[in-house]
Design a protein around this motif. Structure first.
Motif, PDB file in Angstrom:
ATOM      1  N   SER A  12      53.862  18.415  29.938  1.00 46.45           N
ATOM      2  CA  SER A  12      53.028  19.567  29.576  1.00 46.45           C
ATOM      3  C   SER A  12      52.629  19.566  28.106  1.00 46.45           C
ATOM      4  O   SER A  12      51.886  20.435  27.664  1.00 46.45           O
ATOM      5  CB  SER A  12      53.769  20.869  29.886  1.00 46.45           C
ATOM      6  OG  SER A  12      54.915  21.008  29.073  1.00 46.45           O
ATOM      7  N   TRP A  67      50.496  13.626  30.805  1.00 43.48           N
ATOM      8  CA  TRP A  67      49.835  14.919  30.931  1.00 43.48           C
ATOM      9  C   TRP A  67      48.874  14.865  32.118  1.00 43.48           C
ATOM     10  O   TRP A  67      48.054  13.948  32.228  1.00 43.48           O
ATOM     11  CB  TRP A  67      49.106  15.224  29.635  1.00 43.48           C
ATOM     12  CG  TRP A  67      47.993  16.234  29.706  1.00 43.48           C
ATOM     13  CD1 TRP A  67      46.661  16.003  29.541  1.00 43.48           C
ATOM     14  CD2 TRP A  67      48.126  17.647  29.944  1.00 43.48           C
ATOM     15  NE1 TRP A  67      45.944  17.165  29.652  1.00 43.48           N
ATOM     16  CE2 TRP A  67      46.814  18.199  29.907  1.00 43.48           C
ATOM     17  CE3 TRP A  67      49.195  18.501  30.184  1.00 43.48           C
ATOM     18  CZ2 TRP A  67      46.566  19.555  30.092  1.00 43.48           C
ATOM     19  CZ3 TRP A  67      48.948  19.846  30.366  1.00 43.48           C
ATOM     20  CH2 TRP A  67      47.658  20.358  30.319  1.00 43.48           C
ATOM     21  N   LYS A 360      53.132  28.654  27.800  1.00 43.73           N
ATOM     22  CA  LYS A 360      52.213  27.879  28.626  1.00 43.73           C
ATOM     23  C   LYS A 360      50.845  28.545  28.636  1.00 43.73           C
ATOM     24  O   LYS A 360      50.734  29.756  28.793  1.00 43.73           O
ATOM     25  CB  LYS A 360      52.734  27.780  30.057  1.00 43.73           C
ATOM     26  CG  LYS A 360      53.717  26.637  30.338  1.00 43.73           C
ATOM     27  CD  LYS A 360      53.020  25.299  30.446  1.00 43.73           C
ATOM     28  CE  LYS A 360      53.987  24.208  30.881  1.00 43.73           C
ATOM     29  NZ  LYS A 360      54.458  24.364  32.248  1.00 43.73           N
TER      30      LYS A 360
END
Length: 382
Positions: A12, A67, A360
């Protein structure tokens, strides 16, 4: 001391730069990317140990660690006005890791192998760079690897010379080069990274290694699994900062003392007629003793990283743990990964503590903090 950590293309962590201090607390909700940042630090340490390929293999290979989102996320995508979708790439697919301090900086760029490679899940090292100072530039670069070629800048004249012409794509120049004249900084960097210390699985169950009797021997640093706990405690009390260790135990358990005797951990508590041995201690008590031993070991690493040290601890032990961490940060640089808000709150007021909050956004880990995000970072180009 490492002042900045840079990660790009890893899980991430699409593209993130994190400032580090003497004591850095990385926190955030579950799934925010804390574990990915921790594993990125371990991958950097594995470069110096020659274990990078094996470490990525345990995570499923190079493709599974990359990613998974688009190369760039626009403002319209973040605002929900435009669907998140891939675009034409402007750069190659890669996983990049790097760090910088006041004296040295290092970066590595891992790419996908050719389609007909014998091991298609293994990464290839495309580029490596080692430089002096905080930001990579032409004038302060003194070792670089491009493809299979490694070049070194001569310390005496500043001229470049070729160190390797055919370095395998799975070998790092940090572990492969051993020239004590032109490659001295590479050797220094390798030794520094090899001495990074990580604790993320200090077991406290009934079969934990720390509960078993051990052969007492000189132990300047606690093993990653805590298997030499008694010997490590005995070493601190005999040759380390015994006062700091006793103070940390007293802070958490007033009136108690802990020693390593005859290869076993022994805890004496006020009111008890006999000492308790490791097999009789609660999980939380044993974990706190393990943390004291890890943080106050006579051998001081360049950086010590703890992953969720608050596990199994009663809330009453979090303030003593925070005090222990601040004391230990005077000895070496410490990074703590934690989701415990009470621990973060107890550390937040300390002058040396730096809080890094992760969150996030569109599947990407983003950094929130009081530090300046405009720190300039330059990746070496392929």
């Amino acid at each position: 001391m490492i002042s900045h950590l840079a990660i790009s293309g890893y899980r991430s962590l699409r593209d993130i730069r994190v400032p580090l201090g003497r004591l850095t607390i990385v926190t955030g909700a579950n799934g925010s990317g804390k574990s990915s940042l921790y594993r990125a630090l371990r991958l950097l340490a594995d470069v110096a140990q020659g274990r990078l390929i094996q470490s990525l293999a345990r995570e499923g290979g190079m493709p599974s660690t990359l990613w998974a989102g688009p190369e760039r996320i626009s403002r319209e995508m973040r605002a929900g006005r435009t669907p998140i979708q891939g675009t034409v790439r402007s750069g190659p697919v890669g996983l990049r890791l790097g760090f910088a301090g006041d004296d040295l900086g290092y970066a590595i760029d891992l790419g996908l192998p050719l389609p007909d490679a014998a091991f298609p899940l293994d990464p290839e090292i495309k580029v490596e760079a080692l430089w002096s100072g905080g930001v990579l530039g032409r004038s302060n670069l003194f070792a670089e690897r491009r493809g299979r070629m490694v070049r070194l800048r001569r310390a005496s004249t500043g001229e470049w010379r070729t160190g390797f012409e055919d370095l395998p794509p799975f070998d790092s120049m940090v572990t492969s080069f051993s020239d004590h004249e032109d490659g001295l900084e590479l050797l220094q960097m390798r030794e520094r990274m090899r001495h990074w210390r990580f604790y993320d699985h200090l077991r406290t169950d009934l079969d934990a290694p720390a509960r078993r009797p051990q052969v007492p021997t000189y132990t300047p640093a606690l093993a990653n699994d805590g298997s030499d706990l008694a010997a490590a405690i005995q070493t601190i009390l005999a040759m380390g900062d015994a006062a700091a260790f006793r103070s940390a135990i007293e802070d958490a358990f007033p009136g108690a003392s802990v020693e390593g005797e005859e290869g076993s951990v022994v805890m004496r508590q006020r009111g008890l007629l006999r000492p308790l041995r490791a097999g009789e201690l609660s999980d939380g008590t044993l974990r706190y003793i393990l943390l004291c031993t890890a943080l106050l070991a006579p051998s001081r690493p360049p950086i010590l990283v703890l992953n969720e040290p608050e596990a199994s601890l009663h809330p009453s032990l979090l303030v003593p743990l925070a005090s222990l961490l601040t004391t230990a940060s005077e000895r070496c640089q410490i990074v703590v990964v934690s989701h415990s808000e009470p621990l973060v709150a107890a550390l937040a007021g300390h002058a040396a503590a730096r809080i890094v909050r992760l969150d996030k956004d569109c599947g990407e880990t983003v950094f929130h903090g009081d530090d300046d995000h405009s720190f300039r970072w330059v990746w070496p180009s392929r």
